[in-house]
Structures are given as C-alpha cells and as structure tokens.
Design an enzyme around this catalytic site. Sequence first.
Site, PDB file in Angstrom:
ATOM      1  N   ASN A  34       0.822  -1.210   0.000  1.00 35.63           N
ATOM      2  CA  ASN A  34       0.000   0.000   0.000  1.00 35.63           C
ATOM      3  C   ASN A  34       0.853   1.255   0.000  1.00 35.63           C
ATOM      4  O   ASN A  34       1.985   1.258   0.495  1.00 35.63           O
ATOM      5  CB  ASN A  34      -0.915   0.041   1.230  1.00 35.63           C
ATOM      6  CG  ASN A  34      -1.970  -1.038   1.221  1.00 35.63           C
ATOM      7  OD1 ASN A  34      -2.002  -1.890   2.103  1.00 35.63           O
ATOM      8  ND2 ASN A  34      -2.847  -1.034   0.236  1.00 35.63           N
TER       9      ASN A  34
ATOM     10  N   ASP B  15      11.375   3.832   5.826  1.00 34.06           N
ATOM     11  CA  ASP B  15      10.149   3.698   6.620  1.00 34.06           C
ATOM     12  C   ASP B  15      10.486   3.474   8.090  1.00 34.06           C
ATOM     13  O   ASP B  15       9.820   4.027   8.979  1.00 34.06           O
ATOM     14  CB  ASP B  15       9.278   2.562   6.072  1.00 34.06           C
ATOM     15  CG  ASP B  15      10.011   1.223   5.993  1.00 34.06           C
ATOM     16  OD1 ASP B  15      11.257   1.202   5.919  1.00 34.06           O
ATOM     17  OD2 ASP B  15       9.328   0.182   6.002  1.00 34.06           O
TER      18      ASP B  15
END
Length: 252
Positions: free
Chosen positions: A11, A107
Amino acid sequence: MLLAIDIGNTNIVLGVFDGEKLVSSTRLSTNNTETEMEYSVKIKAFFDFHGIEDIDGAIMCSVVPSLVRTLKRAIRIVCGVEVLVVGPGLKTGLDIHIDNPSELGTDIVAGNVATINKYPLPAIVFDFGTATTASVIDKNGACLGCAIMCGVKTAIRSLASGTSLLHDIDISAPQNVIGKNTIDSMKSGSVLGTAAMLEGMVSRFEKELGEKATVIATGGLGKSIARNCNIDVIVDDNLLLDGLRIIYEKNI
C-alpha cells in the site's frame, strides 16, 4: 498543508497535515505499472473527496525505489510542489548504530523519528506490513538495529499457494488457540502465533537492552496483532506519517 507519503510494497499511505494535526489519510494499492498520470488522478480524487486545497509541501519515504520518481511527478502535477525524499542528504536527527546506516529502510527511519518524539524510551517498534519489522531504540534515542520477519499476510498467501488443502483466510483471531478446523488452525498460527512472536522478541530485546521498553505496533495489521498480545502494546496507526512530518520540519 503538508502531504506525507509512505510507499510500501502493498500500500501507499497518504496523509495530509495542518500543522501537527493529521486531517485526513487514505491508502492506495502499490502498483509499479501505473503512470504518474494514473496516480495523479487518484491523489486528486482523494483531495477532492476531503476538500483538501493548498498543499504547500510534501515528503515521502519508500521501500519501492521504482515508484519514487513516478509519485514525485504525480504530486508535482496535482500540487505543484517538489517532494522531499527521506534518504541521504536529508536531516532526520536519528542516530543509527548499525553496520551500514544506509541499509536502514526509510520507513523504519520515519517510524523511529516519530517514536523518539512521542513515547518514553527505550522503545521497540513493530511495523506489520508486507514484511514485519521490529526496530529497537535505546534510552538515548539511537536506533540499535532491527529484526525482519515474514509479514502475516505474506506468510498466509505463501502457505495457501504452496499447499493443496490450505486456503487464504481473513486476518482475525479464533476463539481458541487450539484450532478445531483448518481455518481456525490457520488463524491461530498466523494471528496468535504472531502475537506470541512479538512477546518473545520483546523479551529477548529487553534482555539485550537490560531494561524494560515501550512497545509500539503500527502498520496495517498492527491493531489486529496487538489486541491479542499478553503485554502492553501501544497501537499507533499514524506513526510513520508523524515521523515524516517531523523530518519535514527539520528540513525547511
């Protein structure tokens, strides 16, 4: 307002901040074949649906390098702004104590930066995505390193595709640990087994740290796993977006 983008393998998470407040967010499917125009249409639709205007800054982190240029162009088309990309040359304030700091996923960097600013240290951050990562932050705010495990959905899909009698299932815990049928047995192994893994890894991390740590869960499945743990786990769905906002503020 600030647009923050976290590009994951499954995603793409978009979040819009007005100051420190996250005013809206959404998820798009990660698709390497889509063009900047296709992504720009989706981003514009998200903005229009939430009545978002006047984006004056943007920042992204990505574990899919091939999509960075595409999303930068899409955001330029829709917002008319250049995107800061977390990586070499961008100030994060994170002290990274691993063999090769450039290997640390951006991330994870964003999640660690947010954790340092939001929670008591030391801390352990679990990000439940396509892969499950666990990163450890010491009491001084330094990232000591990580563990990388197979993601819950990734494991289930692999199991279903590699066996004749096991099938894909939804991610929810069964009533009992001892499964009485195939589906409940798979749910027990995937959900409760992952919760037990989290508990076990926390115990081992804390043993190396020499002290108790704050435990945070984020990512798409963070809440599903955390609610089945027998230890205190803080669920923070917006951890990475908050980290991106904080990094942006350090670079303007």
